[in-house]
Scaffold this active site. Structure first.
Site, PDB file in Angstrom:
ATOM      1  N   ASP A 110      73.294 -68.680  51.997  1.00 35.74           N
ATOM      2  CA  ASP A 110      74.371 -67.857  51.185  1.00 35.74           C
ATOM      3  C   ASP A 110      74.979 -68.688  50.243  1.00 35.74           C
ATOM      4  O   ASP A 110      75.618 -69.892  50.579  1.00 35.74           O
ATOM      5  CB  ASP A 110      75.422 -67.202  52.184  1.00 35.74           C
TER       6      ASP A 110
ATOM      7  N   GLU B 228      70.464 -68.746  47.906  1.00 37.95           N
ATOM      8  CA  GLU B 228      70.907 -67.912  46.790  1.00 37.95           C
ATOM      9  C   GLU B 228      71.646 -68.611  45.878  1.00 37.95           C
ATOM     10  O   GLU B 228      72.701 -69.310  46.179  1.00 37.95           O
ATOM     11  CB  GLU B 228      71.820 -66.923  47.497  1.00 37.95           C
TER      12      GLU B 228
HETATM   13  C1  GLC Z   1      76.443 -63.492  48.960  1.00 34.86           C
HETATM   14  C2  GLC Z   1      76.069 -62.205  49.728  1.00 34.86           C
HETATM   15  C3  GLC Z   1      76.964 -61.355  49.502  1.00 34.86           C
HETATM   16  C4  GLC Z   1      78.459 -61.842  49.932  1.00 34.86           C
HETATM   17  C5  GLC Z   1      78.888 -63.333  49.609  1.00 34.86           C
HETATM   18  C6  GLC Z   1      79.791 -63.993  50.300  1.00 34.86           C
HETATM   19  O1  GLC Z   1      76.503 -63.441  47.530  1.00 34.86           O
HETATM   20  O2  GLC Z   1      74.840 -62.026  49.401  1.00 34.86           O
HETATM   21  O3  GLC Z   1      76.776 -60.381  50.304  1.00 34.86           O
HETATM   22  O4  GLC Z   1      79.157 -60.837  49.846  1.00 34.86           O
HETATM   23  O5  GLC Z   1      77.542 -64.124  49.498  1.00 34.86           O
HETATM   24  O6  GLC Z   1      79.406 -64.544  51.273  1.00 34.86           O
END
Ligand code: GLC
Length: 546
Positions: A230, A290
């Site tokens: 994440d 991500e």
């Molecule tokens: C990422 C996740 C999202 C979350 C954020 C904070 O972007 O995909 O759902 O709110 O991180 O952890």
């Protein structure tokens, strides 16, 4: 290996289980399984509810493994199921090495893992390093401790600006709206790039990095096959925490671009190298990041041989339904990975963005385009992520104000509705809510009327359904040599059409021109719509073997 022989039928940390786990890992064909895998994203709250409380859980996933095996996915990514006060639905983690009771327990996780492996489905889990929950034991300690203490040094506490320190230390906004700082009673401020309940951790603190490694080993020892990381472009913060710079053209603070000092700082790569070292000690395991960055070259930096195995490429998820835009998205994604050891990694939808059926116009039109997009995504070389419900053609749902739960709704002062629309529970069977998702009619987000035809049960028996299309596409992709090769060659095509060939011989032809076009030579393997009379209708894709 039968389910009973799986290592996790023994106590997961026993020596016998460890050596069985080692065998299980090394038995599996090739350690690079993830290079062309189809991952299925399970948004745990919304996939299937086994306990009957209206919230999806691990038992629900376990019950639906036969469905996932029939669908033909290679691996799961399960979103956070760790103890959490749910300020951001699990992305606020209070203990990264346990299971939230709403979702089950560790024994239930082990059982799910073992059953998934027995069906040949790998399991990856979310790792949320950038921040913890404000209910994490560390944050409670930090609040109880004095400014400048070691307990505060695990987070980003600073004195405020201005003579009384009553202004935030810098101008950074939270991604969810409002300032990225919250003041504590003794006058200091702590940084939270997301909700105030998600304090950022300080990755220059060796204890923080060591704890992340402990968390990774905890799940790897249980047998997980990898992680989705994440906010993998977060973690590192610039020295001195300088103000963000407004962009020259708009004068506004830009999200995720040059001048945004919150993300993509050079120091983040040292963290990824530590993560990779742990994974390298566990052959066959992997990580996907991500990584939201504006520049392809910046993205490529996360994919060097000693960092991430994969990084989501969000270009397909942000492109309009337009031939040129899609082609540019594909070219730039392939160019990004060309000089790295990584394959491309394609995403059409996820739990943070509007679903693609809706993005493409909704209704019959959006569905037709989504069918074509599925064949486009699954024909591209590299790994693909399918978000739960994509395979049913789920659209976003217009939820009433009182149902909204995403922190964005409150933090934006009710100006942004947030991400709940794409997180509505999956419809499994029947003609009315909760459509077999739960034994409870009170699902955590309400499910709309009229979804009977969208259910997995209704679609399973219909040859023309989205689910049947996905099943066929995944079966072909998994078995046909036409999909071999990492490269893609564009073929000449009329304006508004895209055509490419993979070295294994697969041709994917996509028509967005607004009018039918002749289908090129070749044996039709699969089409997203009718190709009668040798003509491919608009908003339709076809796979051909040449
Ligand atoms: C990422 C996740 C999202 C979350 C954020 C904070 O972007 O995909 O759902 O709110 O991180 O952890």
């Amino acid at each position: 290996m039968t389910p009973e022989e799986h290592p996790l039928h023994q106590h997961p940390t026993s020596p016998a289980a460890r050596s069985a786990l080692h065998r299980w890992r090394t038995d599996r064909s090739g350690s690079d399984w993830w290079r062309d895998a189809v991952f299925y994203q399970v948004y745990v709250r919304s996939f299937a509810d086994g306990s009957g409380d209206g919230v999806g859980d691990l038992a629900g996933i376990r019950d639906r493994l036969p469905y996932l095996a029939d669908l033909g996915v290679d691996a799961l990514w399960i979103t956070p199921f760790y103890p959490s006060p749910m300020a951001d639905h699990g992305y606020d983690v209070a203990d990264p090495r346990d299971v939230e009771p709403v979702f089950g327990d560790l024994a239930g996780f082990d059982a799910l893992l073992s059953d998934a492996h027995a069906r040949g489905i790998r399991v990856t889990v979310d790792l949320v390093p950038n921040h913890s929950s404000d209910r994490h034991a560390w944050f409670a300690e930090a609040l109880a401790a004095a400014p400048g203490s070691p307990a505060r040094a695990r987070y980003v506490f600073r004195d405020g600006a201005g003579p009384n320190g009553d202004r935030p230390p810098n101008n950074w906004p939270s991604v969810f709206g409002g300032p990225a700082w919250t003041r504590v009673p003794d006058g200091q401020w702590y940084l939270h790039l997301f909700a105030p309940q998600q304090p950022d951790l300080d990755f220059t603190n060796p204890e923080v990095v060591a704890d992340l490694e402990t968390t990774m080993r905890f799940w790897l020892d249980r047998g997980v096959d990898g992680f989705r990381i994440d906010v993998a472009h977060g973690m590192a913060k610039p020295e001195g925490l300088p103000d963000m710079l407004p962009t020259a053209d708009t004068g506004l603070l830009a999200d995720h671009g040059p001048g945004d000092h919150r993300f993509d700082q050079d120091g983040v790569h040292a963290v990824h190298r530590r993560v990779r070292r742990v994974l390298d000690g566990c052959p066959g395991s992997m990580a996907v990041g991500e990584v939201w960055v504006s520049d392809d070259d910046r993205l490529a930096r996360y994919l060097s041989a000693d960092e991430l195995h994969l990084a989501f490429n969000f270009k397909l998820l942000t492109a309009e339904w337009d031939a040129e835009e899609l082609r540019t998205a594909i070219d730039s994604s392939l160019a990004t990975v060309a000089a790295t050891p990584a394959p491309a990694c394609w995403v059409l939808s996820n739990h943070d963005r509007p679903r693609h059926v809706t993005r493409y116009g909704g209704g019959e039109l959006g569905t037709r385009r989504a069918r074509a997009a599925a064949l486009l995504q699954l024909a591209l070389p590299g790994a693909a992520y399918v978000y739960n419900g994509d395979e049913l053609g789920m659209p976003d749902v217009d939820l009433p104000d009182e149902a909204l739960q995403d922190p964005i709704w409150e933090r934006s002062g009710h100006t942004e509705r947030g991400r709940d629309a794409c997180r509505v529970p999956m419809p499994w069977s029947g003609d009315e809510p909760p459509y077999g998702f739960s034994a409870s009619p009170q699902t955590w987000l309400p499910m709309p009327a009229g979804w009977g035809p969208l259910t997995a049960a209704a679609q399973a028996g219909d040859d023309a359904s989205m689910l049947s299309l996905y099943r066929r596409a995944l079966a072909l992709r998994g078995s046909s040599p036409s999909f071999a090769g990492d490269d893609l060659q564009w073929l000449p095509a009329p304006a508004g059409c895209l055509a490419f060939r993979r070295s294994g011989g697969l041709v994917c032809y996509l028509n967005l021109s607004g009018a039918p076009v002749p289908v090129p030579e070749g044996r039709v393997l699969l089409a997203s719509g009718p190709v009668d009379g040798g003509r491919l209708p608009s908003d339709t894709a076809v796979w051909l073997q040449t």
